[in-house]
Design a protein around this motif. Structure first.
Motif, short mmCIF file in Angstrom:
data_model
loop_
_atom_site.label_atom_id
_atom_site.label_comp_id
_atom_site.label_asym_id
_atom_site.label_seq_id
_atom_site.Cartn_x
_atom_site.Cartn_y
_atom_site.Cartn_z
N GLU A 82 32.74 -14.68 -35.35
CA GLU A 82 33.83 -15.38 -35.26
C GLU A 82 33.58 -16.74 -36.09
OE1 GLU A 82 35.16 -15.63 -31.18
OE2 GLU A 82 35.19 -13.20 -31.07
N TYR A 107 29.57 -13.72 -31.12
CA TYR A 107 29.80 -15.42 -31.50
C TYR A 107 29.98 -15.51 -33.05
CZ TYR A 107 29.23 -20.15 -31.81
OH TYR A 107 29.29 -21.39 -32.02
N SER A 108 28.81 -15.12 -33.80
CA SER A 108 28.30 -15.49 -34.97
C SER A 108 29.70 -15.05 -35.88
CB SER A 108 27.12 -15.17 -35.60
OG SER A 108 26.95 -13.90 -35.44
#
Length: 168
Positions: free
Chosen positions: A62, A59-60
């Motif tokens: 992106e 997630y981080s």
């Protein structure tokens, strides 16, 4: 029957739990839309595009370097469970749109390529605190807990300090 299982990327949620999460955030979006419509004096429609389960590192990787992140703590009433961190991401263009509308502007779409000022952060913190209350209401339909906005962050690389990887 043999089923393959990827131990590097385990799935933590069953289909039933993912359905519960979707219902929870559907309830949140139904509460958020009229709040934002009234606050911004502009019709707002909110819908869930999809829910994905992924590791925090994925997630981080992106994340946009120019987003605003609200750090929210979910504290269950039942002390058998520990507090859980939550991150609320707000895109910069949405943040600038909201600020302009709240300060009486037309809310024309534009892209600013700069960080938020301290005053702009304070305005958005006010909005995020109300949104945190709506998250609290949605979650309390499923489990007794307290949602609290514990901070704002504009640097996604510092988020890893507040949300460590649970599965190694």
């Amino acid at each position: 029957m043999v089923k393959s299982y990827d131990f590097k990327s385990p799935k933590k949620f069953t289909k039933e739990r993912m359905s519960t999460v979707e219902n929870l955030y559907d309830s949140f979006s139904r509460s958020l839309a009229p709040y934002l419509t009234g606050l911004l004096q502009s019709y707002c429609e909110i819908s869930i595009n999809g829910i994905q389960e992924m590791r925090f590192q994925e997630y981080s990787a992106e994340l946009d370097d120019r987003s605003l992140f609200g750090l929210i703590t979910l504290a269950p009433e039942n002390k058998d469970y520990s507090d859980a961190p939550m991150i609320f991401e707000m895109d910069t263009s949405l943040g600038f749109f909201m600020i302009e509308r709240l300060l009486g502007g037309a809310g024309t779409e534009y892209e600013l390529h700069r960080d938020f000022t301290d005053i702009e952060k304070a305005i958005l913190e006010f909005v995020l605190k109300k949104m945190t209350g709506l998250i609290d209401d949605a979650w309390n339909g499923y489990i007794e807990m307290q949602a609290t906005l514990t901070g704002l962050e504009t640097n996604p690389h510092l988020l890893q300090l507040s949300a460590p990887e649970a599965v190694s």
